[in-house]
Design a protein around this motif. Structure first.
Motif, PDB file in Angstrom:
ATOM      1  N   UNK A 156      58.389  87.934  37.038  1.00  0.00           N
ATOM      2  CA  UNK A 156      58.162  87.134  35.830  1.00  0.00           C
ATOM      3  C   UNK A 156      57.923  85.663  36.193  1.00  0.00           C
ATOM      4  N   UNK A 157      58.732  85.102  37.091  1.00  0.00           N
ATOM      5  CA  UNK A 157      58.573  83.700  37.497  1.00  0.00           C
ATOM      6  C   UNK A 157      57.219  83.470  38.173  1.00  0.00           C
ATOM      7  N   UNK A 158      56.816  84.395  39.025  1.00  0.00           N
ATOM      8  CA  UNK A 158      55.536  84.252  39.725  1.00  0.00           C
ATOM      9  C   UNK A 158      54.375  84.337  38.732  1.00  0.00           C
ATOM     10  N   UNK A 159      54.421  85.313  37.843  1.00  0.00           N
ATOM     11  CA  UNK A 159      53.348  85.483  36.854  1.00  0.00           C
ATOM     12  C   UNK A 159      53.279  84.262  35.932  1.00  0.00           C
ATOM     13  N   UNK A 160      54.438  83.764  35.501  1.00  0.00           N
ATOM     14  CA  UNK A 160      54.466  82.581  34.624  1.00  0.00           C
ATOM     15  C   UNK A 160      53.884  81.369  35.344  1.00  0.00           C
ATOM     16  N   UNK A 161      54.223  81.189  36.614  1.00  0.00           N
ATOM     17  CA  UNK A 161      53.721  80.055  37.384  1.00  0.00           C
ATOM     18  C   UNK A 161      52.201  80.143  37.544  1.00  0.00           C
ATOM     19  N   UNK A 162      51.694  81.310  37.891  1.00  0.00           N
ATOM     20  CA  UNK A 162      50.254  81.496  38.057  1.00  0.00           C
ATOM     21  C   UNK A 162      49.545  81.306  36.723  1.00  0.00           C
ATOM     22  N   UNK A 163      50.123  81.835  35.637  1.00  0.00           N
ATOM     23  CA  UNK A 163      49.491  81.712  34.314  1.00  0.00           C
ATOM     24  C   UNK A 163      49.411  80.256  33.873  1.00  0.00           C
ATOM     25  N   UNK A 164      50.472  79.489  34.079  1.00  0.00           N
ATOM     26  CA  UNK A 164      50.461  78.074  33.697  1.00  0.00           C
ATOM     27  C   UNK A 164      49.396  77.321  34.492  1.00  0.00           C
ATOM     28  N   UNK A 165      49.313  77.591  35.786  1.00  0.00           N
ATOM     29  CA  UNK A 165      48.306  76.922  36.612  1.00  0.00           C
ATOM     30  C   UNK A 165      46.886  77.310  36.194  1.00  0.00           C
ATOM     31  N   UNK A 166      46.664  78.581  35.852  1.00  0.00           N
ATOM     32  CA  UNK A 166      45.341  79.020  35.390  1.00  0.00           C
ATOM     33  C   UNK A 166      44.985  78.357  34.064  1.00  0.00           C
ATOM     34  N   UNK A 167      45.947  78.301  33.144  1.00  0.00           N
ATOM     35  CA  UNK A 167      45.684  77.683  31.850  1.00  0.00           C
ATOM     36  C   UNK A 167      45.357  76.204  31.998  1.00  0.00           C
ATOM     37  N   UNK A 168      46.062  75.522  32.881  1.00  0.00           N
ATOM     38  CA  UNK A 168      45.774  74.103  33.127  1.00  0.00           C
ATOM     39  C   UNK A 168      44.404  73.961  33.776  1.00  0.00           C
ATOM     40  N   UNK A 169      44.091  74.844  34.720  1.00  0.00           N
ATOM     41  CA  UNK A 169      42.798  74.800  35.400  1.00  0.00           C
ATOM     42  C   UNK A 169      41.634  75.010  34.442  1.00  0.00           C
ATOM     43  N   UNK A 170      41.818  75.836  33.422  1.00  0.00           N
ATOM     44  CA  UNK A 170      40.768  76.102  32.445  1.00  0.00           C
ATOM     45  C   UNK A 170      40.464  74.856  31.629  1.00  0.00           C
ATOM     46  N   UNK A 171      41.463  74.011  31.398  1.00  0.00           N
ATOM     47  CA  UNK A 171      41.263  72.825  30.562  1.00  0.00           C
ATOM     48  C   UNK A 171      40.621  71.668  31.303  1.00  0.00           C
ATOM     49  N   UNK A 172      40.504  71.746  32.617  1.00  0.00           N
ATOM     50  CA  UNK A 172      39.951  70.631  33.376  1.00  0.00           C
ATOM     51  C   UNK A 172      38.446  70.514  33.176  1.00  0.00           C
ATOM     52  N   UNK A 173      38.004  69.280  33.053  1.00  0.00           N
ATOM     53  CA  UNK A 173      36.592  68.996  32.874  1.00  0.00           C
ATOM     54  C   UNK A 173      35.972  68.806  34.256  1.00  0.00           C
ATOM     55  N   UNK A 174      34.912  69.542  34.528  1.00  0.00           N
ATOM     56  CA  UNK A 174      34.259  69.446  35.841  1.00  0.00           C
ATOM     57  C   UNK A 174      33.297  68.273  35.920  1.00  0.00           C
ATOM     58  N   UNK A 175      32.771  67.847  34.772  1.00  0.00           N
ATOM     59  CA  UNK A 175      31.835  66.732  34.755  1.00  0.00           C
ATOM     60  C   UNK A 175      32.581  65.461  35.152  1.00  0.00           C
TER      61      UNK A 175
END
Length: 189
Positions: A156-175
């Motif tokens: 659960x801790x590993x999945x939560x950590x990966x999910x939070x990082x993925x969600x943050x990564x999705x919000x990043x602007x590449x431009x």
């Protein structure tokens, strides 16, 4: 750039033209309630762009901050004079940014604030208060002795950590930002 040309104002390289009407109106409303207006310019060393994911991953970002204080009494009351004052300020900001780009630091004395014990104590207090239920639950899982429960909690801790990082990564602007004033970027588009 066209607006600056049409109004006979110098073109700014690093800033947009200020919204003088909004500034003068706001200033008139704030007279008597605030004592000063602050001009703040923030630059990150080595042209790094901080990201939430970088912060979560523990990446350090070094920044330089230039702060200037203008007492409200020194800013002109007349709308035209106030607009001229603001345009002059933005020209100074543009020159300051140009100097930072060339030298890598702002002019004037460098002030490094001391680390304060209060900041650490405040962080530890809130971390303890907010994380104590999770720490208590983790302790209860570990002392339960159930391998299935312990493995499930770790997954659960590993999945939560990966999910939070993925969600943050999705919000990043590449431009990398606006192409305002950048002739080469306009040619590429």
């Amino acid at each position: 750039m066209q607006v600056a040309e049409s109004k006979g104002l110098p073109k700014l390289k690093y800033h947009l033209l200020p919204r003088t009407k909004g500034f003068t109106t706001t200033l008139q409303c704030l007279k008597g309630t605030v004592k000063a207006v602050y001009d703040v310019t923030l630059n990150f060393k080595d042209k790094q762009n901080p990201t939430l994911l970088g912060i979560v991953n523990g990446k350090k970002y070094m920044a330089d901050l230039s702060v200037r204080r203008f007492p409200v009494e020194e800013i002109p009351d007349d709308e035209k004079e106030c607009a001229d004052w603001l345009h002059k300020l933005y020209q100074e900001k543009d020159a300051l940014q140009e100097q930072y780009e060339k030298e890598g630091c702002f002019p004037g004395p460098i002030i490094k604030p001391k680390r304060r014990l209060w900041t650490l104590l405040n962080f530890l207090f809130w971390a303890t208060l907010l994380l104590s239920p999770l720490i208590n639950f983790a302790w209860d899982v570990l002392v339960s002795g159930s391998p299935l429960l312990i493995i499930g909690f770790m997954i659960f801790l590993i999945v939560a950590s990966v999910a939070v990082r993925r969600l943050i990564g999705v919000t990043e602007v590449k431009k990398t930002g606006s192409s305002y004033g950048n002739v080469e970027a306009k040619k590429e588009n």
